[in-house]
Design an enzyme around this catalytic site. Structure first.
Site, mmCIF file in Angstrom:
data_model
loop_
_atom_site.group_PDB
_atom_site.id
_atom_site.type_symbol
_atom_site.label_atom_id
_atom_site.label_comp_id
_atom_site.label_asym_id
_atom_site.label_seq_id
_atom_site.Cartn_x
_atom_site.Cartn_y
_atom_site.Cartn_z
ATOM 1 N N ASN A 131 0.868 -1.177 0.000
ATOM 2 C CA ASN A 131 0.000 0.000 0.000
ATOM 3 C C ASN A 131 0.906 1.230 0.000
ATOM 4 O O ASN A 131 1.464 1.585 1.032
ATOM 5 C CB ASN A 131 -0.886 -0.045 1.255
ATOM 6 C CG ASN A 131 -1.730 1.192 1.414
ATOM 7 O OD1 ASN A 131 -1.808 2.029 0.503
ATOM 8 N ND2 ASN A 131 -2.369 1.326 2.569
ATOM 9 N N TRP A 132 1.033 1.847 -1.168
ATOM 10 C CA TRP A 132 1.959 2.994 -1.284
ATOM 11 C C TRP A 132 1.381 4.273 -0.686
ATOM 12 O O TRP A 132 2.067 5.270 -0.576
ATOM 13 C CB TRP A 132 2.302 3.241 -2.761
ATOM 14 C CG TRP A 132 3.098 2.141 -3.414
ATOM 15 C CD1 TRP A 132 3.475 0.941 -2.859
ATOM 16 C CD2 TRP A 132 3.610 2.130 -4.753
ATOM 17 N NE1 TRP A 132 4.184 0.204 -3.775
ATOM 18 C CE2 TRP A 132 4.278 0.907 -4.945
ATOM 19 C CE3 TRP A 132 3.553 3.040 -5.818
ATOM 20 C CZ2 TRP A 132 4.901 0.573 -6.160
ATOM 21 C CZ3 TRP A 132 4.168 2.713 -7.025
ATOM 22 C CH2 TRP A 132 4.838 1.485 -7.186
ATOM 23 N N LYS A 133 0.097 4.248 -0.341
ATOM 24 C CA LYS A 133 -0.580 5.431 0.213
ATOM 25 C C LYS A 133 -0.360 6.630 -0.710
ATOM 26 O O LYS A 133 -0.378 6.463 -1.928
ATOM 27 C CB LYS A 133 -0.118 5.677 1.657
ATOM 28 C CG LYS A 133 -0.259 4.405 2.501
ATOM 29 C CD LYS A 133 -0.135 4.622 3.979
ATOM 30 C CE LYS A 133 -0.284 3.282 4.687
ATOM 31 N NZ LYS A 133 -0.259 3.399 6.143
ATOM 32 N N HIS A 136 -9.544 0.891 4.496
ATOM 33 C CA HIS A 136 -8.294 1.080 5.245
ATOM 34 C C HIS A 136 -8.568 2.003 6.434
ATOM 35 O O HIS A 136 -9.393 2.911 6.351
ATOM 36 C CB HIS A 136 -7.222 1.689 4.326
ATOM 37 C CG HIS A 136 -5.876 1.720 4.980
ATOM 38 N ND1 HIS A 136 -5.505 2.715 5.846
ATOM 39 C CD2 HIS A 136 -4.836 0.853 4.912
ATOM 40 C CE1 HIS A 136 -4.279 2.457 6.286
ATOM 41 N NE2 HIS A 136 -3.846 1.335 5.743
ATOM 42 N N GLU A 148 -7.085 4.460 7.581
ATOM 43 C CA GLU A 148 -6.946 5.901 7.300
ATOM 44 C C GLU A 148 -8.205 6.429 6.615
ATOM 45 O O GLU A 148 -8.618 7.565 6.839
ATOM 46 C CB GLU A 148 -5.676 6.143 6.462
ATOM 47 C CG GLU A 148 -4.432 6.005 7.327
ATOM 48 C CD GLU A 148 -3.194 5.488 6.619
ATOM 49 O OE1 GLU A 148 -3.136 5.538 5.376
ATOM 50 O OE2 GLU A 148 -2.269 5.024 7.317
ATOM 51 N N GLU A 173 -5.607 -5.099 10.463
ATOM 52 C CA GLU A 173 -4.591 -4.082 10.729
ATOM 53 C C GLU A 173 -4.939 -3.339 12.012
ATOM 54 O O GLU A 173 -5.766 -2.419 12.002
ATOM 55 C CB GLU A 173 -4.541 -3.078 9.570
ATOM 56 C CG GLU A 173 -4.191 -3.706 8.239
ATOM 57 C CD GLU A 173 -3.643 -2.666 7.274
ATOM 58 O OE1 GLU A 173 -2.482 -2.784 6.886
ATOM 59 O OE2 GLU A 173 -4.369 -1.723 6.943
ATOM 60 N N GLY A 206 2.104 2.245 10.816
ATOM 61 C CA GLY A 206 3.019 3.372 10.681
ATOM 62 C C GLY A 206 3.674 3.786 11.987
ATOM 63 O O GLY A 206 4.287 4.844 12.075
ATOM 64 N N SER A 228 3.175 -2.166 10.442
ATOM 65 C CA SER A 228 4.624 -2.211 10.712
ATOM 66 C C SER A 228 5.263 -3.564 10.405
ATOM 67 O O SER A 228 6.146 -4.018 11.134
ATOM 68 C CB SER A 228 4.918 -1.778 12.155
ATOM 69 O OG SER A 228 4.463 -0.446 12.365
ATOM 70 N N GLY A 283 2.728 -1.158 4.333
ATOM 71 C CA GLY A 283 2.763 0.266 4.020
ATOM 72 C C GLY A 283 4.186 0.740 3.779
ATOM 73 O O GLY A 283 4.754 0.556 2.702
ATOM 74 N N GLY A 284 4.789 1.333 4.797
ATOM 75 C CA GLY A 284 6.114 1.952 4.663
ATOM 76 C C GLY A 284 7.151 1.081 3.973
ATOM 77 O O GLY A 284 7.875 1.546 3.073
#
Ligand code: PGA
Length: 263
Positions: free
Chosen positions: A9-11, A96, A98, A168, A174, A214, A235-236
């Site tokens: 997930n590159w956001k 998600h 967010e 999640e 994150g 994470s 993610g990251g």
């Protein structure tokens, strides 16, 4: 045996040029794993076309980070499932945390998006997860099962096999604070148990339940080694080719899957 699924997930990171460059770096690093693991990248909408071109035939699939339930209409800022299919998306992340926390999406809205996306031919990755406050209040089961039931309402047992669920925990996204493998497995087992009750054994056995929050190269193998963890939503670490590849490769080595099996 379920075939592992690892989705990046590159956001709101990377445009067309940066996205294509990341894919060029990534493809050779995951070449040994894509026969056994479904590897998916989910760039921002604007980069989908360039990333699709860069992925061409490389064994990695494309996904989006959200979509609307309608195919067209007066919905400023939204994107239709058919538009995503037209740029070769196969998957779409929905609900998600967010989206839920920052943009007010509800379980009911997530469900409408999931039903619409599925009907159009996309495979939803439906995200659920509790906040730290909810965990501390002992409400994990209540929150997770409620989100799961409402988000998947209307799906049949047969359709469920094409869907993935991502657990999640909000407090792990994150933050660098990962759920322990035991904490994650406990919730994954709970999710699969509920899917068994609602949709039957056969569907519950094939649906992939991903862990997200994470995930890094150094904790992926232990997480993916748990009985009900079938891969991850990353993610990251998905923004670094070497890290994302190491995570995808960990999924291959821990899940004991059969490369010929396709779901
Ligand atoms: P993270 O994000 O891996 O950076 O924690 C996961 C996600 O939001 O899907």
């Amino acid at each position: 045996m379920r075939r592992p699924l690892v989705a990046g997930n590159w956001k709101m990171s990377l445009g067309p040029e940066g996205g294509a460059a990341l894919i060029a770096e990534l493809l050779p690093l995951v070449a040994d794993s894509t026969g056994a693991v479904d590897v998916v990248v989910c760039p921002p909408y604007l980069a989908l076309g360039a990333v699709a071109a860069a992925l061409d035939g490389g064994g990695v699939s494309l996904g989006a980070q959200n979509c609307h339930w309608e195919e067209a209409g007066a919905f400023t800022g939204e994107i239709a499932p058919g538009m995503l299919l037209a740029v070769a998306c196969q998957w779409v992340i929905l609900g998600h945390s967010e989206r839920r926390q920052l943009f007010g999406e509800s379980d009911e809205g997530v469900n409408r998006r999931a039903v619409g996306a599925f009907a159009a031919g996309l495979r939803p990755i439906v995200c659920i997860g509790e906040t730290l406050e909810e965990r501390d209040a002992g409400r994990v089961e209540d929150v997770i099962l409620g989100q799961l039931d409402r988000s998947l309402q209307g799906f049949t047992a047969e359709q469920l096999a094409s869907v993935a669920v991502a657990y999640e925990p909000v407090w792990a996204i994150g933050t660098g604070r990962t759920a322990t493998p035991e904490q994650a497995q406990q919730v994954h087992g709970l999710i699969r148990g509920r899917l068994r009750d609602s949709f039957g054994d056969a569907s519950a056995e094939v649906i992939r339940i991903l862990y997200g929050g994470s995930v890094k190269p150094d904790n992926a193998a232990e997480l993916f080694g748990q009985a009900d963890i079938d891969g991850g939503l990353i993610g990251g670490a998905s923004l670094k080719a070497a890290d994302f590849a190491a995570i995808a490769n960990a999924a291959r080595s821990t899940c004991g899957c059969h490369s010929e099996q396709e779901i």
